[in-house]
Each structure stands twice: as C-alpha cells, then as structure tokens.
Design a protein around this motif. Structure first.
Motif, short mmCIF file in Angstrom:
data_model
loop_
_atom_site.label_atom_id
_atom_site.label_comp_id
_atom_site.label_asym_id
_atom_site.label_seq_id
_atom_site.Cartn_x
_atom_site.Cartn_y
_atom_site.Cartn_z
N THR A 240 49.72 54.47 92.39
CA THR A 240 49.32 54.02 93.72
C THR A 240 48.35 55.02 94.33
OG1 THR A 240 51.45 52.90 94.06
CG2 THR A 240 50.12 53.35 96.01
N VAL A 241 47.21 54.53 94.78
CA VAL A 241 46.18 55.36 95.41
C VAL A 241 46.23 55.10 96.92
CG1 VAL A 241 43.69 55.84 95.52
CG2 VAL A 241 44.79 55.29 93.33
N PRO A 242 46.26 56.15 97.77
CA PRO A 242 46.06 57.57 97.49
C PRO A 242 47.27 58.23 96.84
CG PRO A 242 46.49 57.25 99.82
CD PRO A 242 46.39 55.88 99.23
N THR A 243 47.00 59.31 96.09
CA THR A 243 48.04 60.04 95.40
C THR A 243 47.62 61.50 95.23
OG1 THR A 243 49.30 60.23 93.34
CG2 THR A 243 47.07 59.38 93.17
N ASP A 244 48.59 62.40 95.22
CA ASP A 244 48.34 63.81 94.97
C ASP A 244 48.79 64.24 93.58
OD1 ASP A 244 47.29 64.25 97.52
OD2 ASP A 244 49.28 64.57 98.38
N ILE A 245 49.30 63.30 92.78
CA ILE A 245 49.80 63.62 91.44
C ILE A 245 48.63 63.91 90.50
CG2 ILE A 245 51.07 62.71 89.45
CD1 ILE A 245 52.67 60.99 91.40
N VAL A 246 48.78 64.92 89.65
CA VAL A 246 47.83 65.19 88.58
C VAL A 246 48.40 64.56 87.31
CG1 VAL A 246 46.67 66.96 87.22
CG2 VAL A 246 47.05 67.32 89.67
N TYR A 247 47.72 63.55 86.78
CA TYR A 247 48.27 62.74 85.71
C TYR A 247 47.87 63.27 84.33
CZ TYR A 247 49.19 59.38 89.44
OH TYR A 247 49.64 58.78 90.59
N GLU A 248 48.83 63.27 83.42
CA GLU A 248 48.52 63.57 82.01
C GLU A 248 48.47 62.26 81.22
OE1 GLU A 248 50.36 65.67 77.96
OE2 GLU A 248 51.56 65.56 79.79
N ILE A 249 47.38 62.08 80.48
CA ILE A 249 47.24 60.91 79.60
C ILE A 249 47.14 61.42 78.17
CG2 ILE A 249 45.97 58.80 79.09
CD1 ILE A 249 47.14 58.82 81.84
N LYS A 250 48.01 60.92 77.30
CA LYS A 250 48.05 61.38 75.92
C LYS A 250 47.40 60.34 75.02
CE LYS A 250 51.70 63.56 74.80
NZ LYS A 250 53.12 63.89 74.50
N LEU A 251 46.30 60.74 74.37
CA LEU A 251 45.58 59.84 73.47
C LEU A 251 46.30 59.72 72.13
CD1 LEU A 251 41.77 60.68 73.75
CD2 LEU A 251 42.92 58.60 74.53
N PHE A 252 46.29 58.52 71.55
CA PHE A 252 46.85 58.33 70.22
C PHE A 252 46.09 57.22 69.50
CE2 PHE A 252 49.26 55.69 73.18
CZ PHE A 252 49.23 54.44 72.59
N LYS A 253 46.17 57.26 68.19
CA LYS A 253 45.59 56.21 67.34
C LYS A 253 46.72 55.29 66.94
CE LYS A 253 42.02 54.52 65.01
NZ LYS A 253 42.64 53.20 64.68
N GLU A 254 46.63 54.03 67.34
CA GLU A 254 47.69 53.09 67.00
C GLU A 254 47.77 52.86 65.49
OE1 GLU A 254 47.63 49.30 68.85
OE2 GLU A 254 48.24 50.06 70.82
N GLU A 255 48.99 52.74 65.00
CA GLU A 255 49.17 52.26 63.62
C GLU A 255 48.96 50.76 63.64
OE1 GLU A 255 52.85 51.77 60.65
OE2 GLU A 255 52.35 53.86 61.08
#
Length: 541
Positions: A240-255
């Motif tokens: 939800t925007v606005p937000t103060d959270i710093v988000y981590e996004i983890k990249l992966f290669k799907e099988e």
C-alpha cells in the motif's frame, strides 16, 4: 685596417641579424604549437524545456529539451526508463548525430490524471568528451498535479551472491481487473531499473493505492515475463502506497514445467527430444508396431537440454509414433524416419592426468554402452602390481565410473583391451591406454565449516565466483562439515535450507506464489591454499 674592421663588423651584424630571425621563427613555432589544454569535465546543461519539466495538464505529443552544447544519446535502450511504459514507444531524436536539442514524440495514447516520467539514466552525454548529464528525469502530468509518492527497496538473488544488473522493478495496480497472469500479458503501471552497479531501487512519482510489486530480469525488455528467458521475484503481499517499508525482492529462475520440443531424427536410429524442465522423470514410449526384437536406450546430451532416443534394429517405415510422460505432462509425437549413417563409438576420459583422492576415473561414450567386460580392464601401479577396482554405469549420462584406492604420489597405468566395451549397435573399442597420478595430501587444502542458526537438513556448497558448485555436502544434524583435498584457489561458501528434504535447491514459482528455498552466503571469500586446514564459523542469516 679600418676596412678590415668594417668588414668584420658587417659580418657580426649579419650574424646577429640571422640569429634574431631564427629566434623569431622558434618563438612563432612555440606559439603555434597546441598545448592540449585541460580536459573538459563539465557536463552539459539544460537551457530550456518545452513544455517545462514537471508541467501539469499536459495535452501535446511533443517535447523538446535544449542544452548549452551539442549532446548525443548513448546506450539509450538500456538506460532509458519510461514510467508508466508507453506502447508504442516514443520516438526520441536525434539518435546517431549530435544536436543541442533532444526531441520526444509520443505515439501512445496517454492516460488521464497520470504522472509520466522519462528517466534517461546516463544516456545523455556531451559530443566531445562524453561527459554525462547524470540521471536526468523529465516529468509531466496529464492531470492538474504531479504524483510525488515513492517506494524503495533492494534486489537479491535466490542463489547468487550478487544479482544481475539492469533489473526491472514494476508496480501493477490492484483493482477488479488484476489477475495472476498480469505479468505475462500486461504492462505495469510504474517501472524503474537498478541500472548497472546498484542493487537498490526507487519507484517515484506514484499515486496512492494498492499494488503488486514485482522484479524481473527482463532480457528482451518487453515488460512481460517469459519464464524460458527471464528471472522473476515478487513481494509476498500487496503493498500500500504511501509506505515507509524498504522492500526486499528476491530474483529466481523458475523451473519450467516438463515439456518436449520438436523431436527429430539426428542420425541412424538416433532421435533427439529437446526438452524443458526436469528430465530425470521423462519417459519416452514407442507407440508404433515394431519387431519383437526391438530395443531402445535413452541418454542425455551433456551440452544441451536434449535426450537422445536410440533404437534397433533399423526399421523400414516412414515415421514412428511416441508418447512422452513426465509427472503431469503427456504428449504424443510423430517423428519422420529415413536411412542415415549411425554414430560411431568414441570414448573420452576424465581426468586426463592428475586424479584427486575424492574423484573416480570416468569413461564416457558417444553411443550407449551395451556390454562391459571388466576382465579386459587392468589397473597397474608403479610397481606393476594390479589394483583392485569396481565399475558403475550411469546409463543416462552413458558414463562408466571406475573407482579404486588411491594413495599419495602414486602412478597408475589403466589399460582397456579390445572388445571390453560393446556399444548399442554392436561396435567395440580398440585398445585404450591411460596414465594417472596422485599428488600428496599436502598439495591440497582442507576446509571445516561449522553452522550456526541452521535448520536441518542443510546443503553446504563450495562454489566459484560464478556460483558453479565445486564441492557439496549434505548435513542432517549439527556436526562439523568437512571438505577434504580441495584444490588451491578462491572459493565461496553458501548453505541451502533444504526445507522439503529432497537434497537439492528448489526455486520459486510465480503463479503458485512459492518463494525459492532460503540460501545463505558466507560473507567473505575463501582463499584455500595447499597444506593448510581452514576452519570457518558460518553464521546463517
């Protein structure tokens, strides 16, 4: 005498005159020689924009940005980010020549009450020294105000220590039309990029609302997820925007889901089944009526995602029918058949000279091994004494592993007599001779790893800088993990939380909303050297 003195004076005056002329030429030459001057390090400056940057109630379809010197566009395709994306893309000129003015012609139909941003990255440079006008952003709104909210975060990779460059980070608006397939079919509402040397991102000029947050290594830059080529990552919940959270996004290669692609005849009685996804449970069944003495074998291409289906005897028919099964996948295929030359048996060996105490000697054939006569294989040590050995055939890789006891500084002669190996088509080998030797234990390093915060079972790996696994241990309980006889070199250490106890890393799946298994990386590089024992306390994060 006066005349002689006069002549001498005239000669002296002439000589002085000539010296003055020469000096004058030298001075002129010095004044005319270019000195090079100081290098221009000043980036270009904007003189004006039409319409002005951060304009509201934008109605037109053309933008002009004028600089104080000639500029050109460099690596625009990878640097420019337009948010929200436009389709068709705008025309930006000039592309190949220098100009004081950059023109943007918008070809898309703009949304109402929407803030648009053109982030040029470092693509605008001056014509001479290519000094960039860094991170220039042109913003306008089709409404009566500029959206000013933002979302911040950072990108990690599910398996690697460092994520890819140029990762796209996208927001999709959550409304009644949002479906799970949106990342495959639709453009995002907002987009940004991590550029070439950062892992952080900031999405700016956002309006308040609820969004799906997705990151993608978008290899063809079409803003759509293609599992065959792209990596993906997603935040587990809507944000939800606005937000103060710093988000981590983890990249992966799907099988990828199991699937066979375009089977075709490669050579005599050899059919290639290209595949995607897991191949180990792939079952290829012949459905055509064939002779009672029909036989088949399946091997894997060591260099490509291809299974080879070998069969005999030679069939005098135009095509063969197959059914392929793998988990929930079933598909039928028809393969055209013609008479072609069969592959011939060629055998390669590994290693070629020095063998590690941890390794077995391997022989791999180009045609499936059919029979092995171990009585025609001999291993002799340096004293010409026979060495006991055992063999094991991996039929899928078509590799024979020869295992035997090895001591320090030993030399071995391995001889394979004719007809020791018979291939699937009845061909046999000629005499094969190999020489191997071992080093001393002091030529290797040993590594002991103790884990903290482990949740068992754990997979612990030594990798190179590219993430390729060089050694692996599986641990089911708290205990020291030992890697012995490791070649000198630089290594990296990572631990996989094997949450489903299947002995391998499991990637994520976007549609199933599954995140990849947790991986922890040791912070520092391991510099393994010979004749040293290394102990590492690995605190898992």
């Amino acid at each position: 005498m006066h005349k002689s003195i006069a002549r001498m004076n005239r000669r002296l005056l002439n000589f002085i005159f000539l010296l003055m002329i020469c000096a004058a030429f030298v001075n002129c030459a010095n004044r005319g020689r270019p000195s090079g001057g100081s290098k221009d390090v000043t980036p270009p400056k904007i003189v004006k924009s039409d319409p002005e940057n951060y304009s509201v109630n934008f109605k037109g379809n053309e933008i002009e940005i004028t600089f104080d010197e000639y500029v050109k566009l460099k690596d625009l395709q990878s640097q420019l980010i337009i948010s929200p994306p436009m389709d068709p893309a705008p025309e930006i000129t000039p592309m190949s020549i220098a100009s004081k003015t950059i023109r943007i012609r918008i070809n898309d139909t703009l949304e109402t009450n929407t803030t648009y941003a053109f982030n040029f990255g470092n693509s605008i440079v001056d014509n001479n020294e290519e000094n960039p006008f860094p991170y220039f952003k042109y913003v306008f709104s089709t409404g009566d105000y500029i959206d000013s909210l933002s979302v911040n975060g950072y990108i990690t990779d599910a398996e690697l220590r460092k994520p890819d460059n140029f990762v796209s980070v996208m927001l999709y608006e959550v409304d009644s039309t949002l479906t799970d397939s949106v990342v495959f079919k639709e453009r995002p509402k907002y987009i940004t990029n991590t550029l070439d040397s950062t892992t952080t991102f900031t999405l700016e000029n956002l309006k308040a609302g609820k969004y799906l947050l997705v990151a993608m290594k978008d290899n063809n830059q079409d803003y759509k997820f293609q599992p065959e080529a792209d990596k993906i990552g997603f935040y587990k919940n809507y944000i939800t925007v606005p937000t103060d959270i710093v988000y981590e996004i983890k990249l992966f290669k799907e099988e990828l889901d199991p699937k066979v692609i375009r089977p075709r005849l490669l050579s005599g009685e050899k059919i290639a089944f290209g595949y995607q996804g897991d191949y180990k449970d792939m079952r290829i069944s012949m459905e055509s009526d064939v002779a009672t003495n029909f036989e088949s074998r399946v091997t894997k291409d060591p260099k490509a995602d291809t299974l080879f289906y070998w069969y005999k005897p030679r069939l005098k028919i135009d095509s063969l029918l197959f059914t392929v099964n793998n988990k929930n996948y079933t598909e039928d295929f028809t393969v055209k058949i013609s008479e072609q030359e069969r592959d011939t048996l060629k055998i390669t060996s590994k290693p070629s000279s020095t063998i590690n105490f941890n390794d077995n000697f391997k022989l791999t054939g180009t045609v499936p091994f059919y029979k092995i006569d171990t009585n025609k294989i001999t291993i002799l040590n340096a004293d010409s004494l026979k060495v006991d050995f055992s063999t094991k055939l991996d039929s899928l890789t078509n590799t024979i592993e020869v295992s035997f006891e090895k001591k320090e500084s030993e030399r071995f002669k391995i001889q394979v007599l004719p007809d020791a190996f018979e291939d699937f088509f009845g061909d046999t080998n000629d005499t094969l001779n190999y020489s191997l030797s071992t080093k001393t234990y002091a030529d290797y390093g040993n590594v002991r790893v103790t884990l903290q915060n482990a949740v068992y079972p754990m997979i612990v790996q030594l990798t190179d800088a590219n993430g390729e696994v060089k050694a692996e241990k599986y641990s089911t309980k708290p205990e020291p993990i030992d890697f012995r006889n490791i070649e000198s070199g630089d290594y990296f250490l990572r631990a996989i939380f094997d949450s489903n106890s299947n002995g391998k890393f499991d990637s994520g799946n976007y549609l199933k909303k599954i995140q990849p298994e947790r991986v922890s990386h040791y912070q520092d590089k391991l510099e393994i050297r010979s004749n040293f024992d290394f102990i590492y306390d690995f605190i898992l994060l």
